[in-house]
Structure formats: C-alpha cells, structure tokens
Design a protein around this motif. Structure first.
Motif, short mmCIF file in Angstrom:
data_model
loop_
_atom_site.label_atom_id
_atom_site.label_comp_id
_atom_site.label_asym_id
_atom_site.label_seq_id
_atom_site.Cartn_x
_atom_site.Cartn_y
_atom_site.Cartn_z
N TYR A 157 5.50 -7.69 -0.60
CA TYR A 157 5.45 -6.87 0.67
C TYR A 157 6.12 -6.97 1.71
O TYR A 157 7.13 -6.31 2.14
CB TYR A 157 4.05 -6.05 0.92
CG TYR A 157 3.72 -4.88 2.27
CD1 TYR A 157 4.55 -3.21 2.26
CD2 TYR A 157 4.15 -5.56 3.89
CE1 TYR A 157 4.50 -2.44 3.28
CE2 TYR A 157 4.57 -4.04 4.38
CZ TYR A 157 4.21 -3.18 4.17
OH TYR A 157 4.70 -2.88 4.93
N GLU A 158 5.45 -7.86 2.04
CA GLU A 158 6.70 -8.59 3.05
C GLU A 158 8.64 -8.76 3.20
O GLU A 158 9.01 -8.59 3.50
CB GLU A 158 5.68 -10.32 3.78
CG GLU A 158 4.80 -9.55 4.61
CD GLU A 158 3.48 -10.19 5.30
OE1 GLU A 158 4.21 -11.93 4.44
OE2 GLU A 158 2.30 -10.43 6.06
N SER A 159 8.57 -9.77 1.55
CA SER A 159 10.05 -9.75 1.35
C SER A 159 10.73 -8.51 1.14
O SER A 159 11.48 -7.91 1.11
CB SER A 159 9.94 -10.49 0.02
OG SER A 159 9.39 -9.83 -0.65
N ARG A 160 9.86 -7.92 0.55
CA ARG A 160 10.76 -6.13 0.22
C ARG A 160 10.96 -5.91 1.55
O ARG A 160 11.83 -5.02 1.17
CB ARG A 160 9.61 -4.87 -0.70
CG ARG A 160 10.29 -5.36 -1.97
CD ARG A 160 9.00 -4.99 -2.87
NE ARG A 160 9.27 -5.34 -4.02
CZ ARG A 160 8.67 -5.27 -5.41
NH1 ARG A 160 8.68 -3.64 -4.95
NH2 ARG A 160 9.26 -5.31 -6.68
N THR A 161 9.46 -5.66 2.67
CA THR A 161 10.03 -4.67 3.54
C THR A 161 10.62 -4.91 4.46
O THR A 161 11.12 -4.48 5.73
CB THR A 161 8.83 -3.69 4.04
OG1 THR A 161 8.02 -5.04 4.70
CG2 THR A 161 8.13 -3.03 2.80
#
Length: 184
Positions: A157-161
């Motif tokens: 989630y953190e890497s995508r957003t």
C-alpha cells in the motif's frame, strides 16, 4: 474508508440499482462471494452476496440497511478471506446462524434467517458496515500467524500510494478489545 461511519440508505432509485449491479460485477470479477459498499468506497449500509460465487449460480442477495436482531449462541470457526485483504485467509469465529431485518433494492422490508455459509458471509459484510474488519475478530494466535502477510500488504500500500498505511497491524490489538458480536 473501511473504518468510516456508514449512512443508512433512504433513496431507492435507479442509482441504487446501478450501484448494486456494479458491486456484483466487482465481486464476481475478484472471485468474491460478498461485498459491502464501503469496500468500493461508498459509505452506506448496503451489501451484496452470493455464496455460490458465480454469476447465474446460487442466489444473489441484496441487503439494504440490514439489522441483525438475533445471533445463535453456537459459534463456529471458519477460514475466511476478504477482498480488502487479497490473498489473506485465516480462521474467524462467528455465530452459526443469524436473523436479519433489511430492505430490498425497492425499499420493501423483509426478514431473513441465515445459517451456514450465507450466515457467515452476511456477518462478514455486516461487520464492514460497522467499520469492523475480519482481522479484528481473529484470536491473537491466528493474527500472529498472518502478521507477516499483513505487514507485506501494508508495505505494498505504502509503495503504491506513497502514503503511510492508515492502520498498522501492530496497532490492531487495541481495536480487538472493543469488538464483540454486536447486533447494532
């Protein structure tokens, strides 16, 4: 979105029918058997499910503004998954049967009793309407057994957003203490 407060539906129109159809489309495309409106970013009391998981098979159920008014004392553990937690499956304890008041897509009131898989799917989706996630219902041992998967999902989630995860599994223990088999 999954922890936000959800509103009752008061308008039964073509927009609601379209939303229900879109939710069934998403559910089937993602190999799900149930989906609540908060999972598609709409914070209202609406769920769709079909325990058969295939369009044209089983029964498509739409519940608007459902109210759980009775749950059996008998509970069962079952391996559950959630479309909001892709690839994560673990045992969750839930009442074996439930009785529900709801409205259909036209606004007509009805009562239904569910047991087995339909009861479980209803309770899972009903939890979403109350801001409760299936991880909140897991025992400490079960939660610990999937902790690395949950942490991987947080990192994804953190890497995508580019944003920090809105809720960390390490903070989940505080939330679990407040979760029971609430009928409201």
């Amino acid at each position: 979105m999954l922890r936000a407060r959800n509103k009752r539906i008061n308008t039964f129109d073509e927009n609601l029918k379209r939303l229900v159809q879109e939710m069934f489309d998403v559910m089937y495309k993602t190999d799900g058997i149930g989906l609540s409106a908060p999972q598609v970013g709409i914070n209202v009391h609406l769920m769709v499910f079909n325990p058969a998981g295939e369009r044209g098979e089983g029964e498509e159920i739409v519940l608007v503004n459902p109210v759980l008014y009775k749950a059996s004392k008998k509970t069962l553990f079952y391996d559950e998954g959630c479309l909001s937690f892709p690839g994560i499956y673990a045992d969750v304890e839930r009442p074996a049967s439930v009785k529900i008041d709801a409205r259909d897509i036209t606004g007509a009131k009805f009562k239904v009793s569910l047991s087995g898989l339909p009861a479980r799917v209803f309770q899972h989706e009903f939890d979403h309407l109350k801001g409760v996630l299936f991880i909140d219902r897991m025992t400490d041992d079960v939660l610990e057994s999937i902790q690395s998967q949950l942490q991987d999902l947080e990192k994804k989630y953190e890497s995508r957003t580019g944003l920090p995860t809105p809720e960390s599994v390490s903070n989940n223990q505080k939330r679990k203490a407040a979760v029971g088999f609430s009928q409201r």
